[in-house]
Design a protein around this motif. Structure first.
Motif, PDB file in Angstrom:
ATOM      1  N   ASP A 115       0.830  -1.207   0.000  1.00 19.10           N
ATOM      2  CA  ASP A 115       0.000   0.000   0.000  1.00 19.10           C
ATOM      3  C   ASP A 115       0.866   1.259   0.000  1.00 19.10           C
ATOM      4  OD1 ASP A 115      -2.284  -1.538  -0.024  1.00 19.10           O
ATOM      5  OD2 ASP A 115      -2.804  -1.172   2.085  1.00 19.10           O
ATOM      6  N   VAL A 116       1.929   1.250   0.802  1.00 23.01           N
ATOM      7  CA  VAL A 116       2.835   2.402   0.818  1.00 23.01           C
ATOM      8  C   VAL A 116       3.466   2.565  -0.556  1.00 23.01           C
ATOM      9  CG1 VAL A 116       5.011   3.289   1.754  1.00 23.01           C
ATOM     10  CG2 VAL A 116       3.295   2.330   3.304  1.00 23.01           C
ATOM     11  N   ASP A 117       3.932   1.468  -1.122  1.00 17.83           N
ATOM     12  CA  ASP A 117       4.593   1.503  -2.435  1.00 17.83           C
ATOM     13  C   ASP A 117       3.641   1.962  -3.535  1.00 17.83           C
ATOM     14  OD1 ASP A 117       6.931   0.985  -4.078  1.00 17.83           O
ATOM     15  OD2 ASP A 117       5.828  -0.760  -4.853  1.00 17.83           O
ATOM     16  N   GLU A 118       2.368   1.573  -3.451  1.00 19.71           N
ATOM     17  CA  GLU A 118       1.380   1.920  -4.484  1.00 19.71           C
ATOM     18  C   GLU A 118       0.744   3.289  -4.277  1.00 19.71           C
ATOM     19  OE1 GLU A 118      -1.345  -1.368  -4.336  1.00 19.71           O
ATOM     20  OE2 GLU A 118       0.139  -2.767  -5.171  1.00 19.71           O
ATOM     21  N   GLY A 119       1.087   3.972  -3.179  1.00 16.77           N
ATOM     22  CA  GLY A 119       0.554   5.305  -2.945  1.00 16.77           C
ATOM     23  C   GLY A 119      -0.824   5.337  -2.322  1.00 16.77           C
ATOM     24  N   VAL A 120      -1.234   4.269  -1.682  1.00 16.61           N
ATOM     25  CA  VAL A 120      -2.539   4.246  -1.023  1.00 16.61           C
ATOM     26  C   VAL A 120      -2.600   5.321   0.066  1.00 16.61           C
ATOM     27  CG1 VAL A 120      -4.053   2.878   0.465  1.00 16.61           C
ATOM     28  CG2 VAL A 120      -2.992   1.829  -1.550  1.00 16.61           C
ATOM     29  N   TYR A 121      -1.502   5.485   0.788  1.00 19.49           N
ATOM     30  CA  TYR A 121      -1.416   6.558   1.785  1.00 19.49           C
ATOM     31  C   TYR A 121      -0.853   7.775   1.054  1.00 19.49           C
ATOM     32  CZ  TYR A 121      -1.812   2.501   4.806  1.00 19.49           C
ATOM     33  OH  TYR A 121      -2.226   1.346   5.395  1.00 19.49           O
ATOM     34  N   ILE A 122      -1.709   8.705   0.770  1.00 17.59           N
ATOM     35  CA  ILE A 122      -1.364   9.853  -0.068  1.00 17.59           C
ATOM     36  C   ILE A 122      -0.137  10.573   0.491  1.00 17.59           C
ATOM     37  CG2 ILE A 122      -2.190  12.084  -0.941  1.00 17.59           C
ATOM     38  CD1 ILE A 122      -5.016  10.875  -0.860  1.00 17.59           C
TER      39      ILE A 122
END
Length: 173
Positions: A115-122
């Motif tokens: 999620d961090v790598d995919e940008g889930v957390y803006i």
């Protein structure tokens, strides 16, 4: 710099949750390792003779039907299996829950990192977490818990792991 422990920081709360679960799993692993009944080790000749036919390692999973038919075909083994299950079911269930927690922990940790790598957390990248003091601390704790669990997994020949395998995978079947 990002404060992962700030009230509204979802990424930080999720990482903190993973850290606390990892610590709880390691603590449970240590507690359980101190309470494995000697019968699970099959170290004594008497235990080998009595319980050997109903306690198995992972080879059980490859030939479960063969093992089960051997047990179900002998009334004495059926009684012994039932007696053993009743005597140790609480411990077996604790081991099962612990192994299930380890699986979920690793799965959730991997998902968090994805999620961090995919940008889930803006506007949050792994580099941002590593720059943050709280982020460094949390990632270090996650890594430590993960490494401890991995070492336990790699110690597959140890008495503890053999006992855990027997109790979790075969006594509950």
């Amino acid at each position: 710099m990002i404060d992962l422990l700030a009230d509204g920081n979802v990424a930080g709360k999720n990482l903190l949750s993973i850290v606390s679960r990892g610590s709880a799993i390691v603590a449970e692993l240590l507690r359980l390792s101190d309470h494995v009944p000697s019968v699970f080790y099959l170290a004594e000749k008497a235990d080998q003779v009595k319980y050997g036919p109903i306690l198995h390692d992972f080879s059980y999973l490859k030939n479960a039907e063969v093992h089960e038919s051997r047990i179900s075909g002998d009334p004495n083994l059926v009684d012994l299996d039932e007696e053993f299950r009743e005597s140790h079911i609480e411990l077996v269930e604790r081991f099962y829950r612990m192994f299930e927690s380890i699986y979920r922990y690793v799965k959730d940790l991997n998902r968090y990192l994805e999620d961090v790598d995919e940008g889930v957390y803006i506007q949050l990248r792994l580099e941002d977490i590593l720059v943050s003091e709280s982020g460094k601390q949390l990632l270090a704790e996650v890594a430590a818990s993960y490494l401890l669990l991995r070492v336990c997994y790699e110690m597959s020949g140890t008495e503890f792991v053999c006992a855990a395998r027997r109790s979790t995978f075969t006594a509950s079947c």
